[in-house]
Design an enzyme around this catalytic site. Structure first.
Site, PDB file in Angstrom:
ATOM      1  N   VAL A 162       1.907   6.972   0.786  1.00  0.00           N
ATOM      2  CA  VAL A 162       1.086   5.968   1.464  1.00  0.00           C
ATOM      3  C   VAL A 162      -0.336   6.002   0.930  1.00  0.00           C
ATOM      4  CG1 VAL A 162       0.174   5.234   3.707  1.00  0.00           C
ATOM      5  CG2 VAL A 162       2.494   6.166   3.559  1.00  0.00           C
ATOM      6  N   CYS A 163      -0.878   4.814   0.651  1.00  0.00           N
ATOM      7  CA  CYS A 163      -2.267   4.667   0.221  1.00  0.00           C
ATOM      8  C   CYS A 163      -3.037   4.077   1.401  1.00  0.00           C
ATOM      9  CB  CYS A 163      -2.333   3.741  -0.994  1.00  0.00           C
ATOM     10  SG  CYS A 163      -4.011   3.436  -1.579  1.00  0.00           S
ATOM     11  N   LEU A 164      -3.816   4.924   2.070  1.00  0.00           N
ATOM     12  CA  LEU A 164      -4.560   4.526   3.263  1.00  0.00           C
ATOM     13  C   LEU A 164      -5.868   5.313   3.268  1.00  0.00           C
ATOM     14  CD1 LEU A 164      -4.522   2.979   6.016  1.00  0.00           C
ATOM     15  CD2 LEU A 164      -3.345   4.958   6.974  1.00  0.00           C
TER      16      LEU A 164
ATOM     17  N   ASN B  44       0.805  -1.218   0.000  1.00  0.00           N
ATOM     18  CA  ASN B  44       0.000   0.000   0.000  1.00  0.00           C
ATOM     19  C   ASN B  44       0.841   1.273   0.000  1.00  0.00           C
ATOM     20  OD1 ASN B  44      -1.703  -2.077   2.057  1.00  0.00           O
ATOM     21  ND2 ASN B  44      -2.728  -1.366   0.221  1.00  0.00           N
TER      22      ASN B  44
END
Length: 160
Positions: free
Chosen positions: A93-95, A86
């Site tokens: 960051v992919c959140l 992610n």
């Protein structure tokens, strides 16, 4: 939202962080060459959780806030090339809690962001892959994924 509101909120977050923050975490605004503090850019360290493949590592993350904070989330980045399903190759960051179209809420704090990223380290979300190659490794070859994560942790053994 004006830059003054963003800076005021970040000044309060800094004050709160200094009084009470999770053990092993570091979060502080950048210091400019003239000695002043840039509240819109924070240098952070997230410790790997005990009992996980990330244990022992101290992972650097940069938080970049904009003038619309807290209405808009910061951009959170690991060093370029950080291996995680992610995390984009750029380090971003992919959140969901960091997405305006996702779960971002203005009440989310720096502390909550960093703890959310720490949780993500050991609990990747394969449905929201940012690094497709490393995501495939996570899904199809868990043993090799674990080996690579543990190898990467060795690069981040110090908070310096």
């Amino acid at each position: 939202m004006s830059c003054g509101v963003a800076r005021g909120r970040l000044a309060e977050e800094r004050k709160s962080w200094r009084k009470n923050h999770p053990y092993g975490f570091v979060a502080k605004p950048e210091t400019k060459p003239d000695g002043s503090v840039n509240l819109l850019s924070w240098q952070c360290i997230i410790p790997g959780k005990a009992g996980t493949d990330y244990e022992g590592g101290f992972y650097p993350v940069n938080l970049k806030f904009n003038d619309d904070y807290p209405n808009k989330p910061p951009i959170c980045k690991f060093p370029q090339g950080f291996l995680h399903p992610n995390v984009y190759p750029s380090g971003m960051v992919c959140l969901s809690i960091l997405s305006e179209s996702g779960d971002w809420k203005p009440a989310i704090t720096v502390k909550q962001i960093l703890m959310g990223i720490q949780d993500l380290l050991d609990k990747p979300n394969p449905a929201s892959a940012a690094n497709h190659e490393f995501n495939q490794l996570f899904v199809k070859d868990p043993a090799e994924y674990k080996r690579r994560v543990q190898e990467q942790a060795k690069q981040y053994l110090s908070v310096d």
